[in-house]
Design a protein around this motif. Structure first.
Motif, PDB file in Angstrom:
ATOM      1  N   GLY A   1     -11.300  41.070  21.528  1.00 28.47           N
ATOM      2  CA  GLY A   1     -12.371  41.789  22.744  1.00 28.47           C
ATOM      3  C   GLY A   1     -11.955  41.637  24.408  1.00 28.47           C
ATOM      4  N   CYS A   2     -10.392  40.478  24.121  1.00 25.40           N
ATOM      5  CA  CYS A   2     -10.113  40.421  25.822  1.00 25.40           C
ATOM      6  C   CYS A   2      -9.409  40.711  26.345  1.00 25.40           C
ATOM      7  N   GLY A   3      -9.113  42.296  25.439  1.00 28.49           N
ATOM      8  CA  GLY A   3      -8.633  43.502  26.369  1.00 28.49           C
ATOM      9  C   GLY A   3      -6.459  43.545  26.232  1.00 28.49           C
ATOM     10  N   LYS A   4      -6.045  43.353  25.208  1.00 26.57           N
ATOM     11  CA  LYS A   4      -4.061  43.403  24.971  1.00 26.57           C
ATOM     12  C   LYS A   4      -4.206  43.938  24.717  1.00 26.57           C
ATOM     13  N   THR A   5      -5.456  45.211  23.422  1.00 24.98           N
ATOM     14  CA  THR A   5      -4.853  46.754  23.035  1.00 24.98           C
ATOM     15  C   THR A   5      -5.220  47.469  24.566  1.00 24.98           C
ATOM     16  N   HIS A   6      -6.610  47.363  25.535  1.00 20.75           N
ATOM     17  CA  HIS A   6      -6.580  47.428  26.536  1.00 20.75           C
ATOM     18  C   HIS A   6      -5.450  47.926  27.869  1.00 20.75           C
ATOM     19  N   MET A   7      -5.031  46.628  27.444  1.00 19.12           N
ATOM     20  CA  MET A   7      -3.536  46.324  28.407  1.00 19.12           C
ATOM     21  C   MET A   7      -2.072  47.375  28.068  1.00 19.12           C
ATOM     22  N   LEU A   8      -1.788  47.100  27.316  1.00 18.16           N
ATOM     23  CA  LEU A   8      -1.504  48.009  26.366  1.00 18.16           C
ATOM     24  C   LEU A   8      -1.333  49.304  26.768  1.00 18.16           C
ATOM     25  N   ASN A   9      -2.116  49.792  25.967  1.00 17.60           N
ATOM     26  CA  ASN A   9      -2.866  51.409  26.475  1.00 17.60           C
ATOM     27  C   ASN A   9      -2.164  51.752  28.388  1.00 17.60           C
ATOM     28  N   TYR A  10      -2.955  50.912  28.911  1.00 13.26           N
ATOM     29  CA  TYR A  10      -3.079  51.110  30.210  1.00 13.26           C
ATOM     30  C   TYR A  10      -1.077  51.167  30.711  1.00 13.26           C
ATOM     31  N   ILE A  11      -0.896  50.038  30.316  1.00 17.49           N
ATOM     32  CA  ILE A  11       1.472  50.343  30.527  1.00 17.49           C
ATOM     33  C   ILE A  11       1.269  51.192  29.827  1.00 17.49           C
ATOM     34  N   SER A  12       1.249  51.614  29.026  1.00 20.32           N
ATOM     35  CA  SER A  12       1.905  52.481  28.141  1.00 20.32           C
ATOM     36  C   SER A  12       1.525  54.203  28.838  1.00 20.32           C
ATOM     37  N   ALA A  13       0.925  53.938  29.404  1.00 23.32           N
ATOM     38  CA  ALA A  13       0.258  55.524  30.172  1.00 23.32           C
ATOM     39  C   ALA A  13       0.983  55.119  31.570  1.00 23.32           C
ATOM     40  N   TRP A  14       1.370  53.936  32.193  1.00 19.02           N
ATOM     41  CA  TRP A  14       2.102  53.583  33.155  1.00 19.02           C
ATOM     42  C   TRP A  14       3.473  54.681  33.127  1.00 19.02           C
ATOM     43  N   LEU A  15       3.619  53.464  31.897  1.00 22.14           N
ATOM     44  CA  LEU A  15       5.222  54.524  31.866  1.00 22.14           C
ATOM     45  C   LEU A  15       5.374  55.101  30.959  1.00 22.14           C
ATOM     46  N   SER A  16       4.324  56.125  30.377  1.00 25.42           N
ATOM     47  CA  SER A  16       4.939  57.632  29.925  1.00 25.42           C
ATOM     48  C   SER A  16       5.041  57.606  28.542  1.00 25.42           C
ATOM     49  N   ALA A  17       4.897  56.386  28.352  1.00 25.77           N
ATOM     50  CA  ALA A  17       5.258  55.953  26.960  1.00 25.77           C
ATOM     51  C   ALA A  17       3.784  56.337  25.813  1.00 25.77           C
ATOM     52  N   LYS A  18       4.480  56.690  24.235  1.00 30.49           N
ATOM     53  CA  LYS A  18       3.297  57.496  23.232  1.00 30.49           C
ATOM     54  C   LYS A  18       3.476  55.578  22.779  1.00 30.49           C
ATOM     55  N   LEU A  19       1.924  55.933  22.399  1.00 34.41           N
ATOM     56  CA  LEU A  19       1.455  54.208  21.366  1.00 34.41           C
ATOM     57  C   LEU A  19       0.625  54.660  20.830  1.00 34.41           C
ATOM     58  N   LEU A  20       1.370  53.909  19.473  1.00 29.17           N
ATOM     59  CA  LEU A  20       0.366  54.173  17.715  1.00 29.17           C
ATOM     60  C   LEU A  20       0.215  52.478  17.761  1.00 29.17           C
TER      61      LEU A  20
END
Length: 114
Positions: free
Chosen positions: A18-37
């Motif tokens: 719950g510290c935000g690891k997945t949330h951070m990767l969601n943000y970074i992938s959106a910022w880079l226009s990358a797909k996230l699985l």
């Protein structure tokens, strides 16, 4: 994290639930226009599950996305660490190289002594 991803350097995040690891990767992938699985790894995760998410990632590489992030969450709970280490460190699965667009990221929760 961003520089490591762009350079293809392995990324393993460690933090409490719950510290935000997945949330951070969601943000970074959106910022880079990358797909996230995301694969939520656990004791019951099978080799087939791991191979399946990388197969999905390979299919997504055919799109215009600059990267496809494969995020293996809670990798320290899995029985197939050899395959996960190969994917993260050697960028291959059973000796077959991953597509150049695929970036493997992982997260682990700290192990606490009881």
């Amino acid at each position: 994290v961003m520089v490591r991803v762009r350079c293809g350097v392995p990324v393993v995040l460690m933090g409490e639930c719950g510290c935000g690891k997945t949330h951070m990767l969601n943000y970074i992938s959106a910022w880079l226009s990358a797909k996230l699985l995301v694969l939520d790894v656990h004791g019951g995760t099978r080799v087939e599950d791991i191979l399946q998410i990388f197969q999905e990632a390979k299919q997504l590489c055919l799109t215009s996305a600059p990267y496809v992030f494969v995020f293996l969450d809670e990798v320290n709970t899995c029985l197939h660490m050899g395959l996960i280490v190969e994917a993260i460190c050697h960028r291959s699965l059973h000796g077959v190289p991953l597509h150049d667009k695929i970036r493997v990221l992982a997260a682990a929760n700290p192990i606490r002594k009881r």
